[in-house]
Design an enzyme around this catalytic site. Sequence first.
Site, PDB file in Angstrom:
ATOM      1  N   SER A 148       0.867  -1.177   0.000  1.00 34.28           N
ATOM      2  CA  SER A 148       0.000   0.000   0.000  1.00 34.28           C
ATOM      3  C   SER A 148       0.899   1.221   0.000  1.00 34.28           C
ATOM      4  O   SER A 148       2.053   1.156   0.448  1.00 34.28           O
ATOM      5  CB  SER A 148      -0.888   0.010   1.249  1.00 34.28           C
ATOM      6  OG  SER A 148      -1.509   1.269   1.430  1.00 34.28           O
TER       7      SER A 148
ATOM      8  N   TYR B 252      -1.707   0.269  10.614  1.00 32.06           N
ATOM      9  CA  TYR B 252      -1.752  -0.211   9.236  1.00 32.06           C
ATOM     10  C   TYR B 252      -0.454   0.139   8.507  1.00 32.06           C
ATOM     11  O   TYR B 252       0.092  -0.687   7.758  1.00 32.06           O
ATOM     12  CB  TYR B 252      -2.958   0.403   8.530  1.00 32.06           C
ATOM     13  CG  TYR B 252      -3.168  -0.066   7.112  1.00 32.06           C
ATOM     14  CD1 TYR B 252      -3.326  -1.411   6.818  1.00 32.06           C
ATOM     15  CD2 TYR B 252      -3.239   0.853   6.054  1.00 32.06           C
ATOM     16  CE1 TYR B 252      -3.539  -1.843   5.518  1.00 32.06           C
ATOM     17  CE2 TYR B 252      -3.447   0.430   4.755  1.00 32.06           C
ATOM     18  CZ  TYR B 252      -3.595  -0.915   4.489  1.00 32.06           C
ATOM     19  OH  TYR B 252      -3.808  -1.343   3.202  1.00 32.06           O
TER      20      TYR B 252
END
Length: 258
Positions: free
Chosen positions: A143, A156
């Site tokens: 990501s 995250y």
Amino acid sequence: MTSAAARRTAVVTGASSGIGAATARKLAEAGFRVVLTARRKDRIEALAAELTAAGHAADARALDVTDRAAVDAFAAALMAEGAVHVLVNNAGGALGADPVATGDPEDWRRMYEVNVIGTLHMTQALLPALTDSGDGTVVVLSSTAGHATYEGGAGYVAAKNGARVLAETLRLELVGRPVRVIEIAPGMVKTEEFATTRFGGDEEKAAKVYAGVAEPLTADDVADTVAWTVTRPSHVNIDLLVVRPRAQASNTKVHREL
């Protein structure tokens, strides 16, 4: 793409929805035999049936990538069937958006388990087969969170940094062997579950993530990049592909029409 993928097997984790399901469809269309894995057996079986009905080769294997014994059993059974050429480590996700001071350690642990340890399990288990194929590829779906932090995203971000570093290190360690290591780092992608899962089913909070963004990325957009990278000539390695919607310049700079 089809000639490059003919009679080749690709494993896709987290294939029950979103980017994983879209990637399975794209690889099947490109000519791969796709092996769909996810915890939700009913979903991957439905997708495998859809792909088979369309004339593609696909089968579903229920699997939790955080369960090492299950991963090893899956890999042994798959390798007994023949060569494995591509592993797409897509299983992952985000939980919560709290600051470090109040973040839930259990959410952090779960994110690390699936995004990093799950990727490690699958990669270790299938690496011998990928190497033996003579032309293997490991894809890690990280990501942009793994490349730049943002407030409320530390758990995250930390997990996706782990996935990013795993891919970078593996590429160094495998140089000279017939295995490519590719990292795909998507930015803002609107799927049916990602933000909703992150906010514990709160659809109002999930909607705010994309508020005013005319065209966030779709799962198909990311799946296109995966299919493109794995079907390049064998000597071509796409080390890192960052893909964002035009409206997003960074993790914290997004054009919104409100």
